[in-house]
Design an enzyme around this catalytic site. Structure first.
Site, mmCIF file in Angstrom:
data_model
loop_
_atom_site.group_PDB
_atom_site.id
_atom_site.type_symbol
_atom_site.label_atom_id
_atom_site.label_comp_id
_atom_site.label_asym_id
_atom_site.label_seq_id
_atom_site.Cartn_x
_atom_site.Cartn_y
_atom_site.Cartn_z
ATOM 1 C CE1 TYR A 134 -3.152 -2.900 0.229
ATOM 2 C CE2 TYR A 134 -3.642 -2.303 2.491
ATOM 3 C CZ TYR A 134 -3.864 -3.110 1.404
ATOM 4 O OH TYR A 134 -4.802 -4.113 1.481
ATOM 5 C CB SER A 142 -13.944 -3.914 -0.673
ATOM 6 O OG SER A 142 -12.686 -3.504 -1.120
ATOM 7 C CG LEU A 144 -18.849 0.691 3.195
ATOM 8 C CD1 LEU A 144 -18.473 2.074 3.675
ATOM 9 C CD2 LEU A 144 -20.300 0.373 3.546
ATOM 10 N N GLY A 145 -18.357 -2.044 -0.925
ATOM 11 C CA GLY A 145 -18.297 -2.185 -2.380
ATOM 12 C C GLY A 145 -17.377 -1.181 -3.040
ATOM 13 N NE ARG A 146 -13.145 -3.742 -5.465
ATOM 14 C CZ ARG A 146 -12.094 -4.286 -4.855
ATOM 15 N NH1 ARG A 146 -11.223 -3.506 -4.271
ATOM 16 N NH2 ARG A 146 -11.911 -5.599 -4.812
ATOM 17 C CG PHE A 180 -20.985 1.275 -6.745
ATOM 18 C CD1 PHE A 180 -20.336 1.718 -7.887
ATOM 19 C CD2 PHE A 180 -22.362 1.124 -6.798
ATOM 20 C CE1 PHE A 180 -21.049 2.001 -9.053
ATOM 21 C CE2 PHE A 180 -23.080 1.407 -7.944
ATOM 22 C CZ PHE A 180 -22.422 1.848 -9.081
#
Length: 321
Positions: free
Chosen positions: A50, A200, A202-204, A206
């Site tokens: 990262y 993820s 939160l769906g990246r 989305f």
């Protein structure tokens, strides 16, 4: 802050952690980590790849930022990091010598004496997992690592690894639009007593409802290359998000809080790590811990967002392999 146990070896963390992958190396990120810690968040997730420098072959940028933010606060934090991805093309390495080299580099970059949870980021297909986990077990014995885990592993890989040394956690993508783990991975984790850390959740981004068009993403945002954010897939996925928004409005919460509350209701051995660089988003996400979903509400959410509802693959083809 509500606490949850990961695995059977004694690790206890806040019911929501903080993913730091998208945090730039600046003062705002440090303040956000400080604020999250003050709010009761204890689990902080990073990785050696990262940071902005990885595309240029540089490791440890994000680890250095996290280490700087937690300096003087080490005793209040559970630090998780990862090794095993060695190039932007997602080449992997799990040889025992590389494992031992990587942990020393991460300890130096984080500025700490031990890592709480050390994950193999992606499985190396050319090194038997027994050899990789055997080396990780030696790190535990040496006091450099407290607990070990895997990221994006198959049920067979999880079983083989766990037979060498008990795994405390497995980290894999899981959310209302990524539910593949429910079929085989989650049952194995429950059987073996291994904790689960959804990334993820939160769906990246989305599922937050904040992304209505690709123009809402920066020009250099990696998500622009992901299938679920492209073309007809984007349109179909946005339709689901609108339904989630309407449900959240009736519930009196934000879409993010609803998505996290749904996830938290799936298992007591599950600790999501939503990522954000903003403290106000951390506070919003923690509001999910106050939300209780009835059996009827969970069934309604299932109808809105059933398995395989998301259009498009999770990753581009080269990353899937």
């Amino acid at each position: 802050m509500a606490q949850r146990k990961l695995g059977r070896l004694g690790l206890e963390v806040s019911a929501l952690g903080l993913g730091t992958m998208m945090m730039p190396d600046n003062d705002e990120s440090v303040r956000t980590i400080h604020g999250a810690l003050d709010l009761g968040v204890t689990l902080f997730d990073t990785a050696d790849i990262y940071g902005d420098g990885f595309m240029k072959g540089e490791f440890g940028g994000n680890e250095r930022m996290v280490g700087r933010a937690l300096k003087g606060r080490r005793d209040r934090a559970v630090i998780a990091t990862k090794f095993g991805i060695v190039s932007p093309e997602m080449k992997t390495q799990g040889h025992p010598a590389y494992v031992k080299k990587s942990v020393d580099a991460s300890l130096l970059q984080l500025g700490i004496d031990y890592i709480d949870v050390y994950y193999q980021h992606r499985i190396d297909p050319y090194t038997p997992i027994e050899e990789t986990v055997g080396a990780m077990a030696e790190l535990v014995q040496a006091g450099k690592v407290r607990y070990i885990g895997l990221s994006e592993a198959t049920p067979d890989q999880i079983r083989r690894a766990h037979a060498v040394h008990p795994l405390t956690a497995v980290e894999t993508e899981y959310s209302l639009w990524s539910r593949e783990v429910e079929d085989e991975v989650l049952p194995v984790l429950q059987e073996l007593g291994i904790g689960f850390v959804p990334y993820s959740p939160l769906g990246r981004g989305f599922l937050t409802g904040q992304i209505r068009t690709l123009d809402d993403l920066p020009e250099n945002d990696y998500r622009r290359f992901f299938p679920r954010f492209q073309g007809d897939n984007f349109v179909k996925n946005l339709e689901v998000v609108v339904l989630i928004e309407k449900f959240a409005a009736r519930k009196g919460c934000t879409p993010s809080q609803l998505a996290l509350a749904w996830l938290l209701a799936q298992s007591e051995q599950l600790v999501p790590i939503p990522g954000t660089k903003r403290l106000d988003r951390v506070k919003e996400n923690l509001g999910a811990l106050e939300i209780t979903l009835s059996a009827e509400e969970l069934a309604d959410i299932e109808r809105i967002s059933p398995k395989e509802v998301a259009a498009g693959e999770r990753y581009p083809t080269f990353m899937q392999s």
